[in-house]
Write a protein that holds these residues in place. Structure first.
Motif, PDB file in Angstrom:
ATOM      1  N   VAL A 109       2.415   5.240  28.172  1.00  0.00           N
ATOM      2  CA  VAL A 109       3.449   6.428  28.577  1.00  0.00           C
ATOM      3  C   VAL A 109       3.236   7.775  28.213  1.00  0.00           C
ATOM      4  N   LEU A 110       2.486   7.976  27.154  1.00  0.00           N
ATOM      5  CA  LEU A 110       1.881   9.088  26.665  1.00  0.00           C
ATOM      6  C   LEU A 110       0.840   9.828  27.547  1.00  0.00           C
ATOM      7  N   LEU A 111       0.346   8.815  28.362  1.00  0.00           N
ATOM      8  CA  LEU A 111      -1.035   9.400  29.138  1.00  0.00           C
ATOM      9  C   LEU A 111      -0.697  10.958  29.926  1.00  0.00           C
ATOM     10  N   PRO A 112       0.379  11.118  30.454  1.00  0.00           N
ATOM     11  CA  PRO A 112       0.593  12.534  31.429  1.00  0.00           C
ATOM     12  C   PRO A 112       0.380  13.523  30.218  1.00  0.00           C
ATOM     13  N   CYS A 113       1.061  13.481  28.884  1.00  0.00           N
ATOM     14  CA  CYS A 113       0.623  14.571  27.930  1.00  0.00           C
ATOM     15  C   CYS A 113      -0.639  14.704  27.648  1.00  0.00           C
TER      16      CYS A 113
END
Length: 241
Positions: A109-113
């Protein structure tokens, strides 16, 4: 469209043909998505829905026509800047999820950040934002440290949605996002997705065969009605459309 305002996404004179194909897959004279809008896009399998989504996101480039995102033509950007703009502005729920199996649910979930300072800044406390999205998607904390392959297909689909939503992207693209969900989960999922987009001010283009969901969206569009490729091919060959 309000006078003097630029749509979030605009297609003009779009023509796309896959290499080696005898005719265009897409021939769309005009199509646009307004900022903050909710659009339900439907059509039978094979009509080019996923192809159009990839063009809207700048993944594919048409042979002719203009496709803009926030007034900027995708074709005017070199490949690296297209990738960065997509990372900054587009959240994508893929039909096949595209979760990374070697990362935990939370890290997926954190990958785009990790790839976008814009999304990271918009998220604020990114880990807290990711946890909040997973909770909204009805995924309990016991699953957050697991690898995606340990989850059911429906759970993986909701992780993919949380990943698309983090960091308040301008555009969320959802390609058949409810295909693996039963009726109760499907209704809950659409509720959460639409509310999360509304909270973030994100527009959403939602593709589905399930037209029972269409009334939940502010606009609906039929791709076969927009796409003149079949009619143009028939006119060229003299065959009925």
């Amino acid at each position: 469209m309000t006078a003097g305002t630029e749509p979030l996404v605009r297609c003009q004179g779009l023509r796309f043909r896959w290499p080696g194909a005898a005719q265009d897959t897409l021939a769309i004279d005009h199509f646009e998505v307004q900022a903050g809008s909710t659009l339900f896009l439907h059509g039978p399998s094979g009509c080019g829905k996923s192809t159009l989504l990839s063009i809207l996101a700048g993944v594919l480039q048409p042979q002719s026509g203009l496709v803009t995102m926030q007034g900027q033509a995708w074709s005017a950007l070199p490949a690296g800047r297209r990738d960065q703009r997509r990372a900054d502005q587009v959240g994508y729920v893929f039909q096949q999820f595209n979760l990374l199996p070697y990362l935990s649910v939370l890290d997926n979930v954190l990958l785009p950040c990790r790839f976008s300072a814009v999304r990271r800044q918009a998220a604020g406390d990114a880990p807290a934002a990711a946890r909040a999205l997973l909770q909204r998607m009805d995924l309990p904390p016991a699953l957050w440290t697991r690898e995606p392959t340990a989850l059911s297909v429906g759970q993986q689909q909701r992780v993919a949605a949380a990943r698309a939503l983090i960091g308040r992207p301008a555009l969320v693209i959802a390609d058949e996002p409810t295909s693996a969900l039963d009726e109760d989960l499907r209704e809950r999922f659409v509720d959460v997705l639409l509310q999360a987009c509304a909270d973030a001010g994100s527009a959403i283009v939602f593709v589905s065969h399930d037209q029972r969901l269409a009334d939940r969206f502010g606009q609906r569009a039929s791709l076969p009605a927009l796409n003149r490729a079949a009619a143009l091919a028939a006119a060229t060959t003299g065959a009925p459309a």
